[in-house]
Each structure stands twice: as C-alpha cells, then as structure tokens.
Design an enzyme around this catalytic site. Structure first.
Site, PDB file in Angstrom:
ATOM      1  CB  SER A 281      -9.485   0.555  -1.298  1.00  0.00           C
ATOM      2  OG  SER A 281     -10.162  -0.278   0.010  1.00  0.00           O
ATOM      3  CD  GLN A 282      -7.317  -4.318  -6.137  1.00  0.00           C
ATOM      4  OE1 GLN A 282      -7.541  -3.219  -7.051  1.00  0.00           O
ATOM      5  NE2 GLN A 282      -7.702  -5.502  -6.380  1.00  0.00           N
ATOM      6  CB  ALA A 283      -7.977  -3.627   1.087  1.00  0.00           C
ATOM      7  NE  ARG A 300      -6.863  -1.290  -8.529  1.00  0.00           N
ATOM      8  CZ  ARG A 300      -6.809  -1.466  -9.766  1.00  0.00           C
ATOM      9  NH1 ARG A 300      -6.436  -0.517 -10.808  1.00  0.00           N
ATOM     10  NH2 ARG A 300      -7.246  -2.773 -10.270  1.00  0.00           N
TER      11      ARG A 300
END
Length: 651
Positions: A281-283, A300
């Site tokens: 994920s982007q996180a 995102r």
C-alpha cells in the site's frame, strides 16, 4: 442414489450432523487415546509430598518450605531459617524440588564446613554459605538438564501427545463403530476447522462443543447461527453476514443437512490504493521511504483514507449483526485491521474473542470468494485412513514436535560422508509405466485427441483419473477435457493429492476450460454434486452462453462506437486547434502588414507628417497601387483571416 452416498457426496454441515453419526463420534486425537502405561508414569521427584505434620498448627512450630521440619521452640525455628538447608530449599522451591534433611545431608556429604561456622567472621561465613548454596543449585540444575530421567522424558512425551492434535488447524473426529444405515465405515474420519471452536485444552471439550453447535429442529427455539466474514486487501473490500436456521423437524433433515442458509448482509467496494504490479500500500511505502509527492501517490493516499472511512461506516451500519455473530473471520494486514478496530468509536474491540483468521489461503476479496470460504468453513472434511496410517501420522507429528522443542546439543565434527548409494534400477514394468505416462502427457499438451482415445482405452488403469483431469485442465485442452468428462466419465470430485487436494476445476487454465466443466454440469446435473464436491460454481446452458456472447458482442460494438465517437471528437478538437493556430498566425501577419504600411507611408511623406492617413490614398504620388507584391500578399492574407473568422462565427 442411496442415503449413505448422498451424505458423503453432498457433504455434511458442521451445524447439522445426523444424530446417529453424532452419537457415535469420538475425537480422533493422540490425547484422546493415551497409552496403557500412561497411568504408571509418575514423576520421581526428590522432594516428598507434603504431609499433615507440615501444615500450620499440626504439631507445634514448623517450616512451610522444608519438608518434615518441626521445632519445639521459637529459637530452634529461627536457627533453622539461618541454616544452609533452609536457604537451599527457599531457592529450590521455585522449581518444586525441595529436599528433606536426610537428602540434604547426602547432598553435602564430603563437603566440610559449607556454612563456614567453624572459622571466620559471621559476614564472611554468610557470604561463603550463600555462594556455595548458589553453586550447588547451579550444578544441580545443570545436572538435571543434561541427565533427564526416563520418567521425565516419558512425561514430556505424554505432554506432547496431549497437545499434538490440538495444535492443528483441523480437529478430526471418527465414529466408534461403523454406521451401516448411513453407509459410513469405521475407518472414516471427519474434520472440522478448529477456528469454529473456542480455544480448548482437552479433546473432550471439542466433542461437547460440536454437539452444542447443532441446530435445533424445533422452529420455536432460537437455534440460529450467525457468522461474519470480512476481507480487505489491495484496495478491495468484501464483507458478508451469513445466518443459518433450522428448517424444523422432518425426516429429510438428515440428508438435506445445513437447514436454511441466508446471506443477511453483503457489501463489496474497491478503491485505488496500490500501484499496479508494485505491491504494497501507499502507507507502507511512505513509512519505508520518504513521502512521495506524485499525483499517483496522492490519489492512492486519498483512496486508502476513503476505503478506511467506508469500512468504518459499514461496521456502524452492521453493528447489530456483528453483535449477534458468534465468529468473525477477518483477513487483513496489520494496517488494514485499523479499519475494523483500534480507533475512537469503533464497533469492534481488538481483544474480541470471536475474532478468527481464515485457516486456509484466500484469493482476492469478492463475494464469490466469501461464499467459497463459508462453504469451506462449515463443511466437514472426510478422509479414509487405516489405523496403521493414522498411527504413522501420529508418530511423525510427535517426532516433529520433539525436534522443535528439544534443546540443541553440541554435535561432534561431521565425519566424511560415505559414497552416495546407487539409485535403484527400475523394473521393466515400472519403466514401461513411466514411459506411458510421458506419452500421455505429451498427447495432452499437444492436444492430440485422436491418438489419445485408443491409448486411454488401453492403459487407463495405469493413471490416476483426478491427476489426468487436472493436467488437462491446466493445459487448456478443451476437446480432451470434454471427452474425458462426458465419454469416459472421469470423476471431477476427487481431490488431486499432488496439488494440495484441489479439485480439477480449480486448476483450469482459462475461462474456456471452466466453461467446459460448467456445460457438462448443466447437461448432466445428476452425475455428481457439482457445486459442493467438484467446486463448479454453476452450470452453463446454451441459452446462458448465447446471452453472454450477445452481451459481449454488444459491449464490443458499444466500445467500437465509443472509439469512433472519440476519434471524431479528437479530429474536431484537432481542427479547432489548427484553426486557432491559423487565426493567431493571421493576426500576427495582419499586425506585421499594418506596421509595414505605416512605415511605407511615413517614409514617403516625411517623418514630420501628422494627421490621419487614408489607406490606398495617394500621398506624395505613392498609394496602395504602388505597394510591392509582398505587401499585397499580406493584405490578401488579412482578408482571408477575416473570412475565416466570419465562418467560425456562423458555425
């Protein structure tokens, strides 16, 4: 079809086991079958059992730490508390191995003045006594660890046996006797996923809980079972609440199984949170690296936030259903679980005992995947193994536990490895069978159906039908698959042992292969239980296939029309853009022509000539007629520009 065949082929629901089968079930675990000599194995502790004389107030003064330590006066008790025997037992009590006075004398026999009371000061004797007691304890601990008695090893083995099957993902049950009325032999094993049970320590608890899980046959009683399944991965979310209620008492309840199953709530949605073919994920990427500032990264991040808010809102909407669920299965990453709990106002708690993870691999979160997981969780697994095979599996499992838990001991230097033994030579029959296997695989890969038919008719007994079906399905050979399913009647419900017990349908290479299974399932629904056993989701009729093809053609036609319309729009935009560029160019040319005319007029009449001048008039003998060819072309371009502006205005 007989009753027994229908039960084993259609599958038995965990919540609706036939009463006759349920009454004869026992937990097939090592702990439920202790060896005959287990009662004889008792720990041989050097510390004797506590007797009544040691209890407070039994006979005068006593010590609660040292066995059989009784005193007549308080002074004797105080002196005992300062002795090495009491110091030793005070520390050894933590391990449960206190010693009596006689045993203590035997331990210190040969050691002179361990307390140091004969010489030296009290402080030096005290420190010396403590250090020697500590050394004695340490030496005894090392000796106990290095030289375990046979009884202790037997107890350790028994403890591993007690926990052996309780650590597996599936709890296995077996009937105590054969059940002819249901067609179930004694060597049948039924497996239930441990995730459906509370965490028990004994095997008998699992059988009691299994009986409690059965749906009541009385409609007036509340026998509903409700499960919630939640998945989030890669920006995809899928959630479902399933309820199962009893149908009521009837003769067919044993055969039909699960009762009334209803999907109370279901929801799926998707947000853009993961870059294609990049993973993660982007996180996670922001936490691992510096925060990206690209447009895609911002999209995102927005998608992750929106997905989390939508899931939390859905949890609030489903609050009553979640509260009524007895099990909540969640598939999510550590970051994804923040959408379900761990925030202010969360419906679910992180320490909820109903939480479970899916005890098997899952695919992308979709409603179809949730239904498959529901079916996998609530259907009893069936296997047929002999007592010898079960005993071999038990011994292998215990050996694996022993190798994991046993402390690592230093090993001597390895000796030179002996020469590798020669590979045993295959017999002529085995070589011929192996050659036939290779020839069959080659025919399947090349799609040679005409050559395969006589070959299969002659040598089909040499091959496992399920493996051949799986090979054909994974190779994408539609004609061969249709021949084997319809003409040769190969059973698609048998699991493929070499592919983690998956069914042939699950190894399909593409949609066309899956459609072959679905067509045969529609044409011959009575052959097998296609949905439960073969895991074919639904049949495919000619009308449905034609309808799907029609919709596909319509979508393609609509897509072509959209592409044509888009091309026309792009052409119109290009024409407008070209016209604008020409307009700008004409305007520049116009300004240049005007500047040239002004310069020409100023040059003929003198720099001091002021006042308005007529375009085309004769000033000093020179006018429009006296312009050069280049100037006339510029004036003509200006006229054309005005005409183009007029056309655009009318359009």
């Amino acid at each position: 079809m007989s009753t027994s065949t229908s039960i084993l082929s259609r599958g038995v629901s965990v919540y609706s086991i036939p009463p006759e089968l349920l009454a004869n079930l026992s937990v097939r675990s090592i702990q439920a079958q202790p060896p005959a000599e287990a009662e004889e194995i008792k720990p041989k502790s050097t510390a004797p059992k506590t007797v009544l004389a040691n209890l407070p107030g039994a006979a005068g003064l006593s010590c609660q730490t040292c066995p059989n330590a009784n005193f007549d006066t308080v002074e004797e008790q105080r002196a005992h508390f300062k002795s090495d025997w009491h110091r030793y037992n005070a520390k050894a009590k933590l391990t449960g191995r206190t010693v009596s006075a006689e045993e203590w004398e035997g331990m210190v026999e040969g050691i002179s003045s361990i307390s140091g009371s004969d010489s030296g000061s009290s402080s030096s004797s005290g420190s010396s006594s403590q250090s020697k007691v500590a050394r004695l304890l340490k030496r005894q601990t090392l000796d106990n660890n290095q030289n375990l008695s046979d009884d202790e090893e037997a107890l350790e083995l028994a403890d591993r046996q007690r926990r052996a099957h309780l650590r597996t993902a599936v709890i296995w049950f077996s009937p105590t006797t054969s059940i002819p009325s249901l067609g179930i032999p004694k060597d049948t094993q039924f497996g239930v996923h441990r995730a459906l049970f509370p965490p028990f320590d004994t095997a008998a608890d699992y059988l009691t809980e299994l009986k409690r899980m059965q749906l009541s046959g009385n409609d007036e009683e509340d026998g509903e079972r409700r499960l919630t399944l939640l998945m989030v991965a890669g920006g995809h979310f899928a959630g479902m609440v399933v309820s199962i209620k009893p149908r009521g008492r009837s003769e067919k309840q044993e055969v039909k199984g699960a009762g009334e199953v209803r999907v109370l709530k279901h929801k799926t949605f998707h947000r853009y949170t993961t870059r294609k073919k990049q993973g993660g994920s982007q996180a996670l990427n922001d936490n691992a690296k510096s925060k990206a500032v690209s447009a895609g990264a911002m999209l995102r991040r927005y998608g992750e936030q929106a997905l989390q808010e939508e899931i939390r809102a859905l949890m609030v909407e489903w609050e009553d259903d979640l509260a009524a669920s007895e099990r909540i299965f969640i598939r999510a990453s550590t970051h994804g679980k923040k959408s379900f709990y761990g925030y202010e106002g969360a419906v679910l708690s992180k320490n909820d005992e109903r939480f479970r993870t899916f005890p098997f691999p899952t695919r992308r979160p979709t409603l179809q995947e949730l239904l498959r997981c529901w079916h996998e969780l609530t259907r009893m697994k069936v296997s047929h193994l002999s007592e010898e095979a079960l005993r071999a599996l038990d011994e292998e499992y215990i050996a694996s536990l022993q190798s994991k838990n046993k402390p690592i001991k230093p090993t001597p230097a390895p000796t030179p490895a002996p020469t590798a033994p020669a590979i045993p030579k295959l017999s002529p029959e085995e070589e011929a069978k192996l050659d036939r296997r290779k020839r069959l695989e080659e025919m399947i890969r090349k799609g040679r159906l005409d050559a395969l038919k006589p070959f299969w008719t002659k040598y089909q007994t040499d091959f496992e039908p399920s493996e051949i079906l799986g090979l054909v399905a994974s190779s994408g050979q539609e004609e061969i698959l249709k021949y084997l399913l319809e003409e040769e009647r190969l059973d698609p419900t048998q699991p493929i042992l070499t592919s983690n017990n998956r069914k042939p349908y699950e190894l399909s290479a593409n949609k066309n292969i899956r459609n072959v299974f679905r067509r045969v399932a529609h044409n011959h629904p009575e052959w097998y239980d296609w949905v439960s056993d073969a895991r074919v989701p639904s049949g495919l009729s000619e009308e449905l296939e034609q309808e799907q093809n029609t919709k596909k053609n319509e979508r393609r036609k609509g897509l072509k029309e959209k592409l044509k319309e888009r091309e026309k729009q792009r052409a119109a935009e290009a024409e407008i853009e070209e016209a604008r560029e020409k307009e700008v160019e004409l305007q520049e040319q116009k300004e240049e022509a005007m500047r040239a005319v002004a310069m020409s007029l100023n040059g003929n009449t003198g720099a001091n000539n002021t006042g308005p001048q007529k375009l085309g008039g004769r000033v000093g003998g020179e006018g429009l007629g006296g312009m050069s060819q280049e100037m006339r072309m510029q004036i003509e371009r200006e006229r054309r520009a005005r005409a183009a502006e007029a056309r655009f205005g009318r359009g």
